[in-house]
Design an enzyme around this catalytic site. Structure first.
Site, PDB file in Angstrom:
ATOM      1  N   SER A 179      42.652   7.169 -89.244  1.00  0.00           N
ATOM      2  CA  SER A 179      44.034   7.613 -89.435  1.00  0.00           C
ATOM      3  C   SER A 179      44.093   9.071 -89.869  1.00  0.00           C
ATOM      4  O   SER A 179      43.157   9.599 -90.469  1.00  0.00           O
ATOM      5  CB  SER A 179      44.716   6.756 -90.504  1.00  0.00           C
ATOM      6  OG  SER A 179      44.678   5.398 -90.146  1.00  0.00           O
TER       7      SER A 179
HETATM    8  N1  SAH Z   1      40.767   2.408 -91.821  1.00  0.00           N
HETATM    9  C1  SAH Z   1      40.088   2.983 -90.674  1.00  0.00           C
HETATM   10  C2  SAH Z   1      40.988   3.094 -89.469  1.00  0.00           C
HETATM   11  C3  SAH Z   1      41.051   1.844 -88.763  1.00  0.00           C
HETATM   12  S1  SAH Z   1      41.776   1.798 -87.165  1.00  0.00           S
HETATM   13  C4  SAH Z   1      39.470   4.316 -90.978  1.00  0.00           C
HETATM   14  O1  SAH Z   1      39.733   4.878 -92.041  1.00  0.00           O
HETATM   15  O2  SAH Z   1      38.696   4.783 -90.143  1.00  0.00           O
HETATM   16  C5  SAH Z   1      42.066   0.063 -87.114  1.00  0.00           C
HETATM   17  C6  SAH Z   1      40.843  -0.785 -87.106  1.00  0.00           C
HETATM   18  O3  SAH Z   1      41.275  -2.129 -87.206  1.00  0.00           O
HETATM   19  C7  SAH Z   1      40.001  -0.684 -85.840  1.00  0.00           C
HETATM   20  O4  SAH Z   1      38.688  -0.347 -86.189  1.00  0.00           O
HETATM   21  C8  SAH Z   1      40.102  -2.094 -85.243  1.00  0.00           C
HETATM   22  O5  SAH Z   1      38.914  -2.504 -84.591  1.00  0.00           O
HETATM   23  C9  SAH Z   1      40.370  -2.934 -86.488  1.00  0.00           C
HETATM   24  N2  SAH Z   1      41.010  -4.228 -86.260  1.00  0.00           N
HETATM   25  C10 SAH Z   1      41.990  -4.551 -85.378  1.00  0.00           C
HETATM   26  N3  SAH Z   1      42.306  -5.860 -85.490  1.00  0.00           N
HETATM   27  C11 SAH Z   1      41.524  -6.370 -86.481  1.00  0.00           C
HETATM   28  C12 SAH Z   1      41.382  -7.665 -87.058  1.00  0.00           C
HETATM   29  N4  SAH Z   1      42.129  -8.693 -86.656  1.00  0.00           N
HETATM   30  N5  SAH Z   1      40.476  -7.841 -88.038  1.00  0.00           N
HETATM   31  C13 SAH Z   1      39.718  -6.808 -88.471  1.00  0.00           C
HETATM   32  N6  SAH Z   1      39.797  -5.552 -87.953  1.00  0.00           N
HETATM   33  C14 SAH Z   1      40.692  -5.336 -86.974  1.00  0.00           C
END
Ligand code: SAH
Length: 215
Positions: A63
């Site tokens: 993000s």
């Molecule tokens: N917090 C992260 C950004 C994450 S982007 C950072 O600082 O880099 C969102 C993430 O959520 C992605 O990596 C995606 O694979 C994950 N995601 C999506 N659905 C999910 C689920 N049901 N359970 C766990 N992770 C999930």
């Protein structure tokens, strides 16, 4: 020219975060300290402190710094909490939460990203109180519930009941809610047996995948 990361970090904190009214000094200090450049792919490193999300592979992004700061701030952490993050991605937000709370469990559905998050956290020296679990977090992570705070890093069509159940009273949950075109970052507060929520801002997150009817 090789960027001077500490200078970039200072500029990010002053120009992106303070200027947009992030006030929690602990959040600002954490983001001044954590080496964001170590959480983005090598080819994106020069843009690590840019005012936008950064691709981390598998169609996912870390993000924008402001969004990470706003989410962390809205949890009002004071240092003793157990926090659940859903969507570890690069591990950057988990590192920020780890600097603000006692312990963080971050669940990531894509195995390669769970490995990446673990490796980034270890390399940056921020893995001590952060556990990355590979799995579907759409129903939370009951194994370590209840949580004082929950941060969801992917958009859901509504606030999942399972997450509210796993939230301690008092506790706070931050989550992007809406469809793929229009989401609001909602801050949910559980206190004295009651649940209230407000919209912090409009936002755009990748969709939360999972078992509860989500993509
Ligand atoms: N917090 C992260 C950004 C994450 S982007 C950072 O600082 O880099 C969102 C993430 O959520 C992605 O990596 C995606 O694979 C994950 N995601 C999506 N659905 C999910 C689920 N049901 N359970 C766990 N992770 C999930």
């Amino acid at each position: 020219m090789i960027p001077h990361w500490a200078v970039e970090r200072r500029k990010m904190v002053d120009c992106q975060l303070r200027r947009r009214a992030i006030r929690d000094e602990r959040v600002l200090a954490a983001m001044l300290e954590i080496p964001r450049e170590q959480f983005v792919p090598p080819e994106e490193r020069v843009s690590a402190y840019a005012d936008r999300p950064i691709p981390i592979g598998r169609g996912q992004t870390v993000s924008q710094p402001y969004m990470t700061a706003l989410m962390a701030e809205s949890l009002e952490l004071t240092g003793g909490e157990t926090v659940l993050e859903i969507g570890a991605g690069s591990g950057y937000a988990a590192a920020v939460l780890g600097a603000l709370a006692a312990q963080v469990v971050s669940i990531e559905i894509v195995p390669a990203l769970a490995d990446l998050a673990r490796e980034n956290l270890r390399r940056a020296g921020r893995g001590g109180n952060v556990t990355v679990v590979c799995g579907d977090g759409s129903m939370g992570y009951p194994e370590m519930a209840p949580y004082d705070a929950i941060s969801v890093a992917a958009g859901a069509p509504e606030i999942p009941a399972a997450l509210l159940e796993q939230l301690r009273d008092p506790g706070r949950l931050v989550i992007p809610v809406g469809d793929w075109g229009h989401q609001n970052l909602r801050v949910v507060v559980k206190h004295g047996g009651r649940v209230s929520d407000r919209v912090a801002t409009g936002c755009l997150f990748v969709p939360l995948r999972g078992s509860d009817g989500w993509q």
